[in-house]
Design a protein around this motif. Structure first.
Motif, short mmCIF file in Angstrom:
data_model
loop_
_atom_site.label_atom_id
_atom_site.label_comp_id
_atom_site.label_asym_id
_atom_site.label_seq_id
_atom_site.Cartn_x
_atom_site.Cartn_y
_atom_site.Cartn_z
N SER A 178 0.99 -1.22 -0.26
CA SER A 178 -0.03 0.04 0.03
C SER A 178 0.66 1.13 0.10
O SER A 178 0.39 2.37 -0.44
N THR A 179 2.16 1.11 0.52
CA THR A 179 3.17 2.31 0.32
C THR A 179 3.72 2.66 -1.07
O THR A 179 4.16 3.65 -1.32
N GLN A 180 3.42 1.79 -2.02
CA GLN A 180 3.81 1.96 -3.28
C GLN A 180 2.95 2.74 -4.06
O GLN A 180 1.72 2.58 -4.06
N GLU A 181 3.24 3.86 -5.00
CA GLU A 181 2.63 4.69 -5.55
C GLU A 181 1.80 3.99 -6.72
O GLU A 181 0.39 4.21 -6.21
N LYS A 182 2.17 3.23 -7.43
CA LYS A 182 1.34 2.73 -8.37
C LYS A 182 1.76 1.23 -8.41
O LYS A 182 2.75 1.15 -9.00
N ARG A 183 0.98 0.24 -8.22
CA ARG A 183 1.36 -1.12 -8.09
C ARG A 183 0.82 -1.93 -9.46
O ARG A 183 -0.48 -1.81 -9.86
N SER A 184 1.97 -2.50 -10.12
CA SER A 184 1.37 -3.56 -11.39
C SER A 184 1.25 -4.81 -10.87
O SER A 184 2.32 -5.55 -10.47
N PHE A 185 0.06 -5.15 -10.82
CA PHE A 185 -0.25 -6.67 -10.30
C PHE A 185 0.39 -7.49 -11.18
O PHE A 185 0.84 -8.70 -10.83
N ILE A 186 0.21 -7.39 -12.57
CA ILE A 186 0.71 -8.35 -13.58
C ILE A 186 2.50 -8.34 -13.32
O ILE A 186 2.85 -9.44 -13.35
#
Length: 259
Positions: A70-78
Motif C-alpha cells: 500500500s506504500t507503493q505509488e502505483k502497483r502493477s499486479f501483472i
C-alpha cells in the motif's frame, strides 16, 4: 544466508521456513525473491531428496503483505505476479523432488496457493486454508485457479474462491484439499513420517512421476501412454532401478541413492 527465510538441510531433508512471524509470514518483495532462490538451491543440491516448506510462528503464510504494497505509488499486479509469485509456483511444480507442506497455521491468498502447489500437505487441526482474494475484490492467483478445481472439483472450487471460505484442518482433509490432519503437537512427527520415506526413496523416479502427473491433466490417454514409455526407459537405466531389482532378488530392503 537469508533475511526472511530459514534454510536447513539435514540428512537429505531441506526445510525452508518463511520467517516473518511478526506479520504472519506475509509476502513482501524480499521474501518472494529469497524463496525463488531457495528453490533453485534445493534443485541444484543432489544431497536434497525431499523439501519441507513451513512458516515460523503461528501462521504458515498470510499472503501478500498489503501494508507494504500500500506504500507503493502505483502497483502493477501483472509485474508482481510475473516477477515474484509465478516463478515460485513454477519452480515448485517443476522441482523433481517432493515438497511437503507443514501447514502449521493460516494459509491465506497467495499463501494458500503456495500450500496447494506442494505435493503433500500435512496440517495441524487448527490450521486453515482460505482464498481471501475476493474479500478485497481480487481474483485467484499464484496457481489457485489451477490447483483448486483439480483437488476438490469445480463446484466446490467456485464456492471456496468466490466466498473466501475458511477451511480448517479436518474439513480440508474431508474434501480432499490436504493429505493428512493431526493435532498440533503431532505435526512434526507426521511430517517426519513422510520425510523419512522420501529421503530414502528412488528420487529420480519420484521426480519423473511428479512431472507425469503434472502433464496428465492436459493430455490424452495416448499422449500419456507415450510419455510413460519415454520416462520408463529413463527410469530403467537408473542406479535405483538396478538396486531395487538386486534388493528384491536378495530379499532385502533396497538402499536407494536417488540416482
Amino acid at each position: 544466508m537469508y533475511e526472511f527465510l530459514k534454510y536447513e538441510n539435514n540428512n537429505g531433508v531441506a526445510t525452508v521456513t518463511l520467517n516473518r512471524p511478526e506479520v504472519y509470514n506475509a509476502l513482501n518483495d524480499g521474501i518472494t525473491f529469497e524463496l525463488q532462490d531457495a528453490l533453485k538451491q534445493v534443485g541444484k543440491d543432489d544431497t536434497v531428496r525431499v523439501v519441507v516448506l513451513t512458516g515460523e510462528g503461528k501462521a504458515f503464510c498470510s499472503g501478500q503483505d498489503l501494508k507494504a504494497s500500500s506504500t507503493q505509488e502505483k502497483r502493477s499486479f501483472i509485474d508482481s505476479l510475473h516477477k515474484r509469485y509465478n516463478p515460485i509456483i513454477r519452480a515448485m511444480r517443476n522441482l523433481p523432488k517432493p515438497i511437503i507442506c507443514r501447514l502449521n497455521g493460516v494459509a491465506a491468498g497467495a499463501g494458500c496457493s503456495i500450500a496447494l502447489a506442494c505435493d503433500i500437505i500435512v496440517a495441524a487441526e487448527e490450521a486453515m486454508l482460505t482464498e481471501v482474494f475476493v474479500n478485497i475484490g481480487l481474483v485467484l492467483d499464484s496457481g489457485s485457479s489451477y490447483f483448486l478445481p483439480r483437488l476438490v472439483g469445480s463446484a466446490k472450487a467456485f464456492e471456496l474462491s468466490t466466498m473466501g471460505s475458511r477451511i480448517k484442518g479436518q474439513e480440508a482433509y474431508d474434501i480432499g484439499l490436504i493429505n493428512k490432519v493431526v493435532p498440533a503437537d503431532q505435526l512434526d512427527e507426521a511430517v517426519k513420517t513422510y520425510t523419512d520415506y522420501y529421503s530414502q526413496a528412488p528420487t529420480k523416479a519420484i521426480g519423473m512421476m511428479k512431472k507425469m502427473l503434472n502433464k496428465s491433466g492436459n493430455s490424452t490417454l495416448d499422449e500419456m501412454l507415450e510419455y510413460e514409455a519415454f520416462c520408463q526407459e529413463i527410469a530403467g537405466s537408473s542406479e535405483d532401478y538396478k538396486e531395487g531389482v538386486t534388493a528384491f532378488l536378495e530379499k532385502r530392503k533396497a538402499q536407494f541413492r536417488g540416482k
